[in-house]
Design a protein around this motif. Structure first.
Motif, PDB file in Angstrom:
ATOM      1  N   ASP A   1       0.670 -48.341  -7.146  1.00  0.00           N
ATOM      2  CA  ASP A   1       0.722 -47.155  -7.999  1.00  0.00           C
ATOM      3  C   ASP A   1       0.092 -45.927  -7.355  1.00  0.00           C
ATOM      4  OD1 ASP A   1       2.005 -48.494 -10.090  1.00  0.00           O
ATOM      5  OD2 ASP A   1       0.097 -49.344 -10.751  1.00  0.00           O
ATOM      6  N   GLU A   2      -0.148 -45.984  -6.047  1.00  0.00           N
ATOM      7  CA  GLU A   2      -0.748 -44.845  -5.366  1.00  0.00           C
ATOM      8  C   GLU A   2       0.224 -43.673  -5.343  1.00  0.00           C
ATOM      9  OE1 GLU A   2      -3.688 -43.156  -4.460  1.00  0.00           O
ATOM     10  OE2 GLU A   2      -4.098 -45.175  -3.739  1.00  0.00           O
ATOM     11  N   GLN A   3      -0.174 -42.537  -5.904  1.00  0.00           N
ATOM     12  CA  GLN A   3       0.679 -41.354  -5.951  1.00  0.00           C
ATOM     13  C   GLN A   3       0.329 -40.445  -4.780  1.00  0.00           C
ATOM     14  OE1 GLN A   3      -0.382 -40.027  -9.820  1.00  0.00           O
ATOM     15  NE2 GLN A   3       1.399 -40.945 -10.775  1.00  0.00           N
ATOM     16  N   LEU A   4       1.377 -39.989  -4.094  1.00  0.00           N
ATOM     17  CA  LEU A   4       1.145 -39.201  -2.904  1.00  0.00           C
ATOM     18  C   LEU A   4       1.737 -37.824  -3.082  1.00  0.00           C
ATOM     19  CD1 LEU A   4       1.956 -41.952  -0.271  1.00  0.00           C
ATOM     20  CD2 LEU A   4      -0.188 -41.474  -1.401  1.00  0.00           C
ATOM     21  N   CYS A   5       1.660 -37.012  -2.022  1.00  0.00           N
ATOM     22  CA  CYS A   5       2.063 -35.628  -2.136  1.00  0.00           C
ATOM     23  C   CYS A   5       3.581 -35.484  -2.213  1.00  0.00           C
ATOM     24  CB  CYS A   5       1.525 -34.829  -0.967  1.00  0.00           C
ATOM     25  SG  CYS A   5       1.957 -35.489   0.632  1.00  0.00           S
ATOM     26  N   PRO A   6       4.072 -34.484  -2.925  1.00  0.00           N
ATOM     27  CA  PRO A   6       5.497 -34.315  -3.112  1.00  0.00           C
ATOM     28  C   PRO A   6       6.200 -33.935  -1.827  1.00  0.00           C
ATOM     29  CG  PRO A   6       4.332 -32.397  -3.909  1.00  0.00           C
ATOM     30  CD  PRO A   6       3.287 -33.412  -3.537  1.00  0.00           C
ATOM     31  N   GLY A   7       7.378 -34.505  -1.628  1.00  0.00           N
ATOM     32  CA  GLY A   7       8.194 -34.127  -0.497  1.00  0.00           C
ATOM     33  C   GLY A   7       7.728 -34.680   0.830  1.00  0.00           C
ATOM     34  N   SER A   8       6.684 -35.489   0.835  1.00  0.00           N
ATOM     35  CA  SER A   8       6.196 -36.017   2.102  1.00  0.00           C
ATOM     36  C   SER A   8       7.024 -37.223   2.503  1.00  0.00           C
ATOM     37  CB  SER A   8       4.727 -36.437   1.982  1.00  0.00           C
ATOM     38  OG  SER A   8       4.582 -37.488   1.066  1.00  0.00           O
ATOM     39  N   GLU A   9       7.237 -37.344   3.804  1.00  0.00           N
ATOM     40  CA  GLU A   9       7.926 -38.510   4.308  1.00  0.00           C
ATOM     41  C   GLU A   9       6.855 -39.486   4.741  1.00  0.00           C
ATOM     42  OE1 GLU A   9      11.081 -37.615   7.063  1.00  0.00           O
ATOM     43  OE2 GLU A   9      11.179 -35.576   6.281  1.00  0.00           O
ATOM     44  N   ILE A  10       6.652 -40.503   3.918  1.00  0.00           N
ATOM     45  CA  ILE A  10       5.491 -41.358   4.083  1.00  0.00           C
ATOM     46  C   ILE A  10       5.913 -42.729   4.584  1.00  0.00           C
ATOM     47  CG2 ILE A  10       3.369 -42.110   2.949  1.00  0.00           C
ATOM     48  CD1 ILE A  10       4.005 -40.052   0.804  1.00  0.00           C
TER      49      ILE A  10
ATOM     50  N   HIS B   1      -2.943 -33.241   1.180  1.00  0.00           N
ATOM     51  CA  HIS B   1      -2.468 -33.454  -0.192  1.00  0.00           C
ATOM     52  C   HIS B   1      -2.781 -34.877  -0.664  1.00  0.00           C
ATOM     53  CE1 HIS B   1      -0.059 -29.763   0.367  1.00  0.00           C
ATOM     54  NE2 HIS B   1      -0.035 -29.723  -0.951  1.00  0.00           N
ATOM     55  N   TYR B   2      -2.568 -35.824   0.214  1.00  0.00           N
ATOM     56  CA  TYR B   2      -2.816 -37.221  -0.140  1.00  0.00           C
ATOM     57  C   TYR B   2      -4.287 -37.453  -0.476  1.00  0.00           C
ATOM     58  CZ  TYR B   2      -3.297 -42.268   0.520  1.00  0.00           C
ATOM     59  OH  TYR B   2      -3.597 -43.599   0.351  1.00  0.00           O
TER      60      TYR B   2
END
Length: 351
Positions: free
Chosen positions: A24-33, A225-226
């Motif tokens: 459920d870890e939410q990361l920054c929008p639009g990032s290619e992770i 962001h992360y």
């Protein structure tokens, strides 16, 4: 202008296909992770990082020994965990050991275990990390810190998958995948006689070079962001934007401590933030943010900053090669006295 966070529901998730603690870890929008690979907690889209992940994807399904090389704080343990998670051993133990954090006299017992009475203080039988990792993966971080006396026994364990506990003659067979990591130059250590050549070649089956953060600057905004998202949720804060000037400073900073230093700096900024826009103390930016002295700083503040920086770089270790005392050019007892005076606890900066 500022970089604005979107609704948390729009954040990408990085996870393995297997349900994990990070699901459920939410990361920054639009990032290619690296979600296409299925790597958890690895943030970035740079070509340097993608090359590493390509290599991980290739070697993970095999049982090959892997040697990770990179500066302190570049995320070598994360890469090792990714290799384990993407292998057939993912349902067995991933055992991690930092060879630099264990006193040389106890390292053999920690790796191979011991029998009761093997040495003074051995009151009961103890399984070593190698035995605990049977069927899974053993990650030996800072492998360059293992003494020459212990290296032959480790070579046998890596090559023959067998060993004896300290104080025992019974040979134990194991099935362990080895992943080693170091920030040192092992070829140079081989040349000067401080690391065995045969052990180096046995570990160096599949080498992977982890790039420093300065070689993947395009990943810094994603990482910021992360870390902001992660720290603000943990502290119960609602930080919705990051000023452009702050992000520019963060991106240009050299980050000699790499991702670990960036994460610690961002966490400090989150702590200082009182509103919904990240408050980044840009006066702290210099060749080393931790060591910067502002006009209003006192000598004690500067000394405290230097000690904290050294502790972070040494993962909380005071003495020995690469320890905080050596980094600062102080005796261990002198450093301990200063830490007591400045109310600095080394446990706060350990692994």
């Amino acid at each position: 202008m500022a970089t604005v966070f979107t609704d948390p529901g729009g954040f990408m998730k990085a996870r393995f296909s297997k349900v994990s603690d990070f699901e459920d870890e939410q990361l920054c929008p639009g990032s290619e992770i690296s979600s296409g690979y299925g790597f958890e907690d690895i943030v970035g889209k740079s070509s340097a990082l993608r090359r590493v992940l390509d290599q991980v994807a290739i070697v993970a399904p095999t049982n090959a020994t892997v040697l990770l090389h990179g500066e302190t704080g570049t995320g070598k343990e994360l890469i090792a965990r990714a290799i384990h998670k993407l292998s057939s051993r993912r349902h067995r133990n991933f055992v991690c050991m930092n060879c630099a954090s264990v006193p040389s006299g106890l390292l053999e017992s920690d790796v191979f275990g011991h029998e009761r009475g093997a040495f003074t203080g051995a009151l009961m039988q103890k399984k070593g990390r190698l035995e605990l990792a049977d069927g899974g993966t053993l990650f030996l971080d800072e492998i360059g810190d293992i003494s020459l006396e212990l290296q032959p026994k480790l070579l046998r364990a890596v090559q023959e998958q067998e060993f004896e506990r300290l104080g025992s003659t019974r040979t134990i067979q194991v099935d362990v995948r080895m992943i080693a990591a170091t920030h040192r130059s092992l070829p140079e250590m081989v040349r000067n006689g401080s690391f065995r050549e045969d052990l180096f070649y046995r570990l160096n089956v599949f080498p992977i070079e982890i790039p420093p953060l300065r070689e993947r600057r395009e990943d810094i905004p994603l990482l910021v962001h992360y870390f902001v998202s992660k720290a603000s949720r943990r502290m119960g804060k609602q930080i919705r934007s990051i000023p452009d000037y702050a992000m520019e400073h963060l991106t240009k900073n050299p980050w000699r401590g790499n991702i670990r230093e960036l994460a610690n700096f961002v966490e400090r900024a989150v702590i200082l933030t009182r509103g919904d826009e990240l408050e980044v103390p840009t006066v702290a930016f210099s060749s080393s943010p931790e060591l910067c002295i502002t006009p209003s700083s006192t000598f004690h503040q500067a000394e405290s900053g230097a000690i904290i920086a050294a502790l972070k770089e040494a993962s909380g270790r005071l003495s020995g090669r690469g320890g905080a005392a050596e980094r600062l050019g102080l005796k261990r007892t002198t450093l301990q006295t200063k830490m007591r005076k400045l109310n600095i606890c080394r446990a706060d900066y350990g692994c």
